[in-house]
Design an enzyme around this catalytic site. Structure first.
Site, mmCIF file in Angstrom:
data_model
loop_
_atom_site.group_PDB
_atom_site.id
_atom_site.type_symbol
_atom_site.label_atom_id
_atom_site.label_comp_id
_atom_site.label_asym_id
_atom_site.label_seq_id
_atom_site.Cartn_x
_atom_site.Cartn_y
_atom_site.Cartn_z
ATOM 1 N N GLU A 169 52.514 40.051 40.921
ATOM 2 C CA GLU A 169 51.946 39.177 41.953
ATOM 3 C C GLU A 169 50.442 39.375 42.064
ATOM 4 O O GLU A 169 49.910 40.429 41.726
ATOM 5 C CB GLU A 169 52.620 39.453 43.301
ATOM 6 C CG GLU A 169 52.005 40.546 44.146
ATOM 7 C CD GLU A 169 51.980 41.916 43.503
ATOM 8 O OE1 GLU A 169 50.967 42.622 43.682
ATOM 9 O OE2 GLU A 169 52.953 42.284 42.821
ATOM 10 N N GLU A 312 50.613 43.558 40.368
ATOM 11 C CA GLU A 312 50.549 42.695 39.184
ATOM 12 C C GLU A 312 51.740 42.874 38.241
ATOM 13 O O GLU A 312 51.882 42.155 37.267
ATOM 14 C CB GLU A 312 49.268 42.939 38.358
ATOM 15 C CG GLU A 312 47.973 42.701 39.088
ATOM 16 C CD GLU A 312 46.757 43.017 38.218
ATOM 17 O OE1 GLU A 312 46.913 43.243 36.990
ATOM 18 O OE2 GLU A 312 45.630 43.046 38.749
#
Length: 346
Positions: A169, A312
């Site tokens: 994300e 991430e």
């Protein structure tokens, strides 16, 4: 809205894997967690000799209106800038994704500004959430659409041949959102969950806790209703991540959880479909304090601890070779019989 259809774990495949592992040329149990992981992968995939290669990485990007309340060290425009850096291949998740040979996708599910890069999958539900301190983050319909979008994108990636899913994300303010979501789901005091995120000051840290408390008190989300939680204090990428996890579970593909935000999305996925958590393996334990609360809620055990807190999907990508090692152990090691080695005397 998706209607999850997740089968139970394939316990028979796990039993077959366990029996076979005990015949490998080593003392029983001597490879510890690797043996446990291999059995878990067999139960997830339904195959005593499972595959996890190639892995797939999918990064969902979205903005959070709560960032306007001074809870983040970075301005909201950094979300779009990070998306640009990812598609140009310069982010940490790119580095670690290349290292493991992962298929890669980045999906704009709710970046506040316009994202123009062609490499991005454009599935914007709305341009960022509203500030949930004063209004609902999004409508129920938007929350449902974000979940469905994540489900669809993960399904496409898995249909391309991916055997293990890593979900990441990008979104300024998303540790605040994740903390609020987790506080509702678990009933924990926000003060025990909230961390310093991207590096906020002590004053911002105290403010962040109060913002979350006020928002939960104002909206009173239903802790048993994932869509109610998402619509009131959630995030678009968190909803999409939860949908992606459900898609993987439906297709018997293991989900390698990343850090705090990803694990909170795992808690949302479990609330949407309890069996979804059976298909999750936790890669690492973040230094974000709320991660431990989420880990305990899902009853998971991290594979590694490297004091990471980036997000991430990076921690999961770094830990992926452990899954590959477990698979290779089962597929490539000799047994006592094949090697002509005498077993332990009874």
């Amino acid at each position: 809205m998706i209607q999850p259809n997740i089968a139970s774990l394939h316990m028979e495949a796990g039993k077959k894997a366990a029996v076979y592992i005990d015949t490998l040329l080593k003392p029983v149990g001597s490879l510890g967690r690797l043996e446990e992981v291999a059995i878990q992968l067999a139960e997830i995939t339904g195959e005593p000799f499972p595959e996890v290669t190639p892995p797939g990485v999918i990064v969902f990007a979205a903005d959070h209106g709560i960032a306007k309340e001074g809870v983040s060290a970075f301005p909201q425009e950094v979300t779009k800038q990070m998306v640009t850096n990812i598609v140009e291949g310069g982010a940490a998740i790119n580095v670690f994704g290349r290292q493991i040979g992962a298929s890669f996708r980045v999906v704009d599910v709710g970046v506040a500004s316009e994202v123009l890069e062609e490499q991005v999958i454009h599935r914007k539900v709305r341009p960022g959430t509203a500030s949930f301190l004063t209004e609902k983050a999004m409508t129920r319909e938007e929350a449902e659409k974000a979940v469905s979008t994540g489900h669809e994108e993960a399904s496409h990636l898995i249909e391309s041949g991916v055997k293990c899913l890593i979900i990441g994300e990008v979104g300024i303010g998303n540790t605040t959102t994740s903390s609020a979501v987790l506080a509702v789901i678990t009933g924990a005091d926000p003060a025990s969950i909230v961390g310093y995120g991207t590096g906020i000051s002590s004053d911002q840290y105290t403010h962040k806790i109060e913002v979350i408390r006020e928002a939960i008190d104002y909206h009173k989300p239903d802790s048993t209703d994932a869509i109610d939680i998402l619509s009131k204090v959630g995030g678009l990428e968190i909803a999409a991540m939860a949908g992606a996890m459900i898609a993987a579970a439906e297709k018997r593909v293991p989900v390698l959880l990343d850090g705090f935000i990803c694990t909170v999305a795992g808690c949302v996925a479990q609330l949407l479909s309890p069996q979804a958590a059976d298909y999750m393996i936790l890669s690492h334990q973040s230094v974000e304090p709320g991660h431990l609360t989420a880990i305990k809620h899902l009853d998971k055990d991290p594979l590694i601890q490297l004091k990471m807190r980036l997000g991430e999907g990076t921690g999961a990508a770094v830990a992926f070779p452990i899954l590959q090692s477990a698979v290779n152990m089962v597929k490539e090691m000799a047994t006592f019989e094949s090697a002509g080695v005498s077993g332990k005397e009874e």
